[in-house]
Design a protein around this motif. Structure first.
Motif, PDB file in Angstrom:
ATOM      1  N   VAL A 133       0.843  -1.192   0.000  1.00 42.12           N
ATOM      2  CA  VAL A 133       0.000   0.000   0.000  1.00 42.12           C
ATOM      3  C   VAL A 133       0.880   1.245   0.000  1.00 42.12           C
ATOM      4  CG1 VAL A 133      -1.769   1.293   1.239  1.00 42.12           C
ATOM      5  CG2 VAL A 133      -1.823  -1.220   1.242  1.00 42.12           C
ATOM      6  N   ARG A 134       0.676   2.118  -0.968  1.00 40.74           N
ATOM      7  CA  ARG A 134       1.372   3.399  -0.971  1.00 40.74           C
ATOM      8  C   ARG A 134       0.542   4.471  -0.266  1.00 40.74           C
ATOM      9  NH1 ARG A 134       3.588   5.504  -6.557  1.00 40.74           N
ATOM     10  NH2 ARG A 134       5.190   3.947  -6.045  1.00 40.74           N
ATOM     11  N   HIS A 135      -0.779   4.450  -0.473  1.00 39.90           N
ATOM     12  CA  HIS A 135      -1.622   5.462   0.162  1.00 39.90           C
ATOM     13  C   HIS A 135      -3.085   5.031   0.058  1.00 39.90           C
ATOM     14  CE1 HIS A 135      -2.795   9.403   1.657  1.00 39.90           C
ATOM     15  NE2 HIS A 135      -3.637   9.532   0.650  1.00 39.90           N
ATOM     16  N   VAL A 136      -3.864   5.380   1.064  1.00 38.01           N
ATOM     17  CA  VAL A 136      -5.318   5.219   1.018  1.00 38.01           C
ATOM     18  C   VAL A 136      -5.935   6.608   1.153  1.00 38.01           C
ATOM     19  CG1 VAL A 136      -7.362   4.197   2.070  1.00 38.01           C
ATOM     20  CG2 VAL A 136      -5.205   2.915   2.042  1.00 38.01           C
ATOM     21  N   GLU A 137      -6.702   6.990   0.149  1.00 41.28           N
ATOM     22  CA  GLU A 137      -7.370   8.300   0.177  1.00 41.28           C
ATOM     23  C   GLU A 137      -8.855   8.095   0.425  1.00 41.28           C
ATOM     24  OE1 GLU A 137      -7.900  11.716   0.803  1.00 41.28           O
ATOM     25  OE2 GLU A 137      -5.881  11.540  -0.058  1.00 41.28           O
ATOM     26  N   LEU A 138      -9.455   8.954   1.228  1.00 42.70           N
ATOM     27  CA  LEU A 138     -10.889   8.930   1.499  1.00 42.70           C
ATOM     28  C   LEU A 138     -11.472  10.290   1.134  1.00 42.70           C
ATOM     29  CD1 LEU A 138     -10.854   7.102   4.948  1.00 42.70           C
ATOM     30  CD2 LEU A 138     -11.625   6.153   2.773  1.00 42.70           C
ATOM     31  N   LEU A 139     -12.470  10.299   0.267  1.00 39.76           N
ATOM     32  CA  LEU A 139     -13.084  11.537  -0.198  1.00 39.76           C
ATOM     33  C   LEU A 139     -14.569  11.522   0.108  1.00 39.76           C
ATOM     34  CD1 LEU A 139     -11.400  11.556  -3.730  1.00 39.76           C
ATOM     35  CD2 LEU A 139     -10.640  12.823  -1.708  1.00 39.76           C
ATOM     36  N   SER A 140     -15.100  12.658   0.529  1.00 44.30           N
ATOM     37  CA  SER A 140     -16.529  12.776   0.807  1.00 44.30           C
ATOM     38  C   SER A 140     -17.246  13.215  -0.467  1.00 44.30           C
ATOM     39  CB  SER A 140     -16.759  13.792   1.927  1.00 44.30           C
ATOM     40  OG  SER A 140     -18.142  13.933   2.166  1.00 44.30           O
ATOM     41  N   LEU A 141     -18.188  12.394  -0.930  1.00 38.80           N
ATOM     42  CA  LEU A 141     -18.971  12.713  -2.120  1.00 38.80           C
ATOM     43  C   LEU A 141     -20.333  13.286  -1.754  1.00 38.80           C
ATOM     44  CD1 LEU A 141     -18.218   9.556  -4.299  1.00 38.80           C
ATOM     45  CD2 LEU A 141     -16.984  11.729  -4.229  1.00 38.80           C
ATOM     46  N   ALA A 142     -20.834  12.880  -0.599  1.00 36.03           N
ATOM     47  CA  ALA A 142     -22.129  13.332  -0.068  1.00 36.03           C
ATOM     48  C   ALA A 142     -22.080  13.085   1.435  1.00 36.03           C
ATOM     49  CB  ALA A 142     -23.275  12.563  -0.728  1.00 36.03           C
ATOM     50  N   PRO A 143     -23.035  13.638   2.194  1.00 35.53           N
ATOM     51  CA  PRO A 143     -22.976  13.444   3.652  1.00 35.53           C
ATOM     52  C   PRO A 143     -22.857  11.975   4.085  1.00 35.53           C
ATOM     53  CG  PRO A 143     -24.583  15.124   3.116  1.00 35.53           C
ATOM     54  CD  PRO A 143     -24.120  14.559   1.809  1.00 35.53           C
ATOM     55  N   ALA A 144     -23.454  11.051   3.313  1.00 38.11           N
ATOM     56  CA  ALA A 144     -23.407   9.640   3.705  1.00 38.11           C
ATOM     57  C   ALA A 144     -22.802   8.761   2.609  1.00 38.11           C
ATOM     58  CB  ALA A 144     -24.814   9.143   4.060  1.00 38.11           C
ATOM     59  N   ARG A 145     -21.962   9.346   1.773  1.00 40.38           N
ATOM     60  CA  ARG A 145     -21.299   8.551   0.723  1.00 40.38           C
ATOM     61  C   ARG A 145     -19.845   8.983   0.595  1.00 40.38           C
ATOM     62  NH1 ARG A 145     -23.018   6.889  -5.430  1.00 40.38           N
ATOM     63  NH2 ARG A 145     -23.824   5.058  -4.367  1.00 40.38           N
ATOM     64  N   LEU A 146     -18.948   7.999   0.606  1.00 35.95           N
ATOM     65  CA  LEU A 146     -17.514   8.250   0.517  1.00 35.95           C
ATOM     66  C   LEU A 146     -16.936   7.535  -0.697  1.00 35.95           C
ATOM     67  CD1 LEU A 146     -16.540   7.496   4.251  1.00 35.95           C
ATOM     68  CD2 LEU A 146     -17.170   9.711   3.263  1.00 35.95           C
ATOM     69  N   MET A 147     -15.769   7.990  -1.133  1.00 38.28           N
ATOM     70  CA  MET A 147     -14.984   7.238  -2.128  1.00 38.28           C
ATOM     71  C   MET A 147     -13.671   6.836  -1.490  1.00 38.28           C
ATOM     72  SD  MET A 147     -13.506   8.182  -5.924  1.00 38.28           S
ATOM     73  CE  MET A 147     -15.057   7.806  -6.764  1.00 38.28           C
ATOM     74  N   LEU A 148     -13.341   5.548  -1.613  1.00 36.52           N
ATOM     75  CA  LEU A 148     -12.069   5.030  -1.135  1.00 36.52           C
ATOM     76  C   LEU A 148     -11.159   4.828  -2.338  1.00 36.52           C
ATOM     77  CD1 LEU A 148     -11.391   2.306   1.509  1.00 36.52           C
ATOM     78  CD2 LEU A 148     -10.388   2.053  -0.761  1.00 36.52           C
ATOM     79  N   VAL A 149      -9.960   5.384  -2.289  1.00 38.76           N
ATOM     80  CA  VAL A 149      -8.980   5.242  -3.369  1.00 38.76           C
ATOM     81  C   VAL A 149      -7.745   4.552  -2.807  1.00 38.76           C
ATOM     82  CG1 VAL A 149      -7.622   6.402  -5.136  1.00 38.76           C
ATOM     83  CG2 VAL A 149      -9.826   7.372  -4.418  1.00 38.76           C
ATOM     84  N   LEU A 150      -7.436   3.384  -3.361  1.00 37.17           N
ATOM     85  CA  LEU A 150      -6.260   2.616  -2.927  1.00 37.17           C
ATOM     86  C   LEU A 150      -5.172   2.755  -3.982  1.00 37.17           C
ATOM     87  CD1 LEU A 150      -4.837   0.442  -1.134  1.00 37.17           C
ATOM     88  CD2 LEU A 150      -5.981  -1.273  -2.558  1.00 37.17           C
ATOM     89  N   ILE A 151      -3.997   3.219  -3.567  1.00 35.89           N
ATOM     90  CA  ILE A 151      -2.862   3.385  -4.481  1.00 35.89           C
ATOM     91  C   ILE A 151      -1.750   2.434  -4.051  1.00 35.89           C
ATOM     92  CG2 ILE A 151      -1.208   5.020  -5.464  1.00 35.89           C
ATOM     93  CD1 ILE A 151      -3.151   7.258  -4.619  1.00 35.89           C
ATOM     94  N   THR A 152      -1.256   1.636  -4.987  1.00 31.89           N
ATOM     95  CA  THR A 152      -0.227   0.646  -4.660  1.00 31.89           C
ATOM     96  C   THR A 152       1.165   1.164  -4.999  1.00 31.89           C
ATOM     97  OG1 THR A 152      -0.057  -0.476  -6.794  1.00 31.89           O
ATOM     98  CG2 THR A 152      -1.934  -1.066  -5.400  1.00 31.89           C
ATOM     99  N   ASP A 153       2.170   0.430  -4.548  1.00 35.19           N
ATOM    100  CA  ASP A 153       3.554   0.824  -4.812  1.00 35.19           C
ATOM    101  C   ASP A 153       3.913   0.701  -6.286  1.00 35.19           C
ATOM    102  OD1 ASP A 153       3.329  -1.987  -4.587  1.00 35.19           O
ATOM    103  OD2 ASP A 153       5.483  -2.176  -4.275  1.00 35.19           O
ATOM    104  N   THR A 154       3.108  -0.036  -7.058  1.00 33.31           N
ATOM    105  CA  THR A 154       3.376  -0.180  -8.490  1.00 33.31           C
ATOM    106  C   THR A 154       2.578   0.820  -9.321  1.00 33.31           C
ATOM    107  OG1 THR A 154       1.659  -1.900  -8.642  1.00 33.31           O
ATOM    108  CG2 THR A 154       3.925  -2.636  -8.280  1.00 33.31           C
ATOM    109  N   GLY A 155       1.899   1.742  -8.653  1.00 37.44           N
ATOM    110  CA  GLY A 155       1.164   2.760  -9.377  1.00 37.44           C
ATOM    111  C   GLY A 155      -0.258   2.369  -9.729  1.00 37.44           C
TER     112      GLY A 155
END
Length: 338
Positions: A133-155
């Motif tokens: 795992v290089r990074h895990v990003e969490l973004l708020s799209l709506a009050p009760a909806r999120l986006m999880l973005v997983l970025i690996t060491d290989t891009g």
């Protein structure tokens, strides 16, 4: 054991047959190669090589061609890996350096390998199971909806939506993002589950259900990409070798459409060394008239996937092995720097 002179005769036969596409005779060998012996001696050496199964007579002509066994000995003992020239290496680097993301890296690699070797190129995407795992990003799209973005060491980038039972504030989201990354960044995917198991308990009661939903989505993302992905290119190159396939090119084309077959041909991704499978060494019958040259690539000296080429057994093995190795090295460097 073959004598050194007979090994030299075999080397000359392979080189001439690959270069001319014509069965090789003793007279041609003595004229083109400094073997230091008479055509009669070369004929005798060729008779021994034929008896041992290293060469064969395709028809009634005086010429001989290498067998799978002959190519195998050539690759194992007689063929050095041909280094690429400085302009070739520079061209590889310039072409691959322009890639903007992992898909572009893989796509450029396939095109480059097919052009360099004039064979069919196959590139396996870096496997998530061997990634960190290089990074895990969490973004708020709506009050009760999120986006999880997983970025690996290989891009590699994986995105997932998370529906929450209740609104999740920005402060809580930032807190979860920080705590999650502190535990998983730099860790192999297989190590992540126990590292985050108790994370929900460190949040307030009203946030725990959402934290568990985020973790469930993350863990699903880590395991659901079990199916390996491949990109293939240069299939049209096979049409140049129609006479190298005894009956028809169709079985080869059908095999190239089977992803499972190609993955088995490339071998296990954690094997970083060069592998050359010749003719009937390929378990899939449709590829018995082909050879596969493959090598692992990755960042930090560890292979995370394989790349290689498929072509007729009448192949420029030193040149192909050199190109495959060089491209794998540059792709590894790009992954390490991305």
């Amino acid at each position: 054991m073959l004598s050194e002179r007979r090994l030299e005769v075999l080397r000359a036969i392979v080189q001439d047959y690959v270069g001319t596409e014509e069965p090789v005779g003793s007279k041609a060998l003595t004229e083109r190669h400094g073997l230091g012996v008479s055509p009669a001696t070369v004929r005798n050496d060729m008779a021994v090589l034929e008896d041992e199964g290293y060469i064969a007579q395709p028809h009634t002509s005086a010429g001989r061609i290498p067998t799978d066994k002959g190519y195998r000995l050539f690759v194992d003992r007689l063929a050095g890996v041909k280094p690429l020239s400085t302009p070739e290496r520079r061209a590889i680097q310039n072409f691959l350096d322009g890639a903007v993301d992992l898909d572009d890296v893989v796509g450029r690699t396939v095109r480059l390998l097919a052009q360099l070797t004039r064979q069919v190129a196959v590139v396996q995407y870096p496997s998530l199971t061997r990634s960190t795992v290089r990074h895990v990003e969490l973004l708020s799209l709506a009050p009760a909806r999120l986006m999880l973005v997983l970025i690996t060491d290989t891009g590699r980038v994986e995105q997932r939506l998370v529906d929450c039972q209740a609104p999740f504030g920005e402060a809580s989201l930032a807190d979860l993002r920080a705590r999650l990354n502190s535990r998983v960044v730099g860790r192999r995917f297989t190590d992540v589950p126990p590292l985050v198991k108790d994370l929900p308990e460190s949040f307030e009661n009203e946030d725990r259900v959402t934290v568990r939903s985020v973790l469930d989505t993350l863990l699903e993302t880590l395991v659901e990409e079990a199916e390996e992905r491949l990109m293939i290119g240069g299939t049209a190159n096979l049409t140049r070798f129609g006479h190298d396939f005894p009956l028809t090119i169709r079985p080869v084309l059908e095999a190239l459409e089977e992803q499972v077959v190609l993955l088995k041909l490339l071998g296990e991704a954690n094997e970083s060394g060069m592998a050359v499978k010749i003719g009937h060494e390929n378990a899939y019958e449709g590829l018995n008239s082909t050879s596969v040259v493959s090598v692992g690539y990755g960042s930090g000296g560890e292979a995370v996937a394989k790349l290689g080429v498929v072509g007729p057994t009448r192949m420029d093995y030193p040149g192909t092995m050199g190109a495959v190795r060089a491209v794998a090295r540059y792709v590894g460097q790009i992954l390490a720097e991305s």
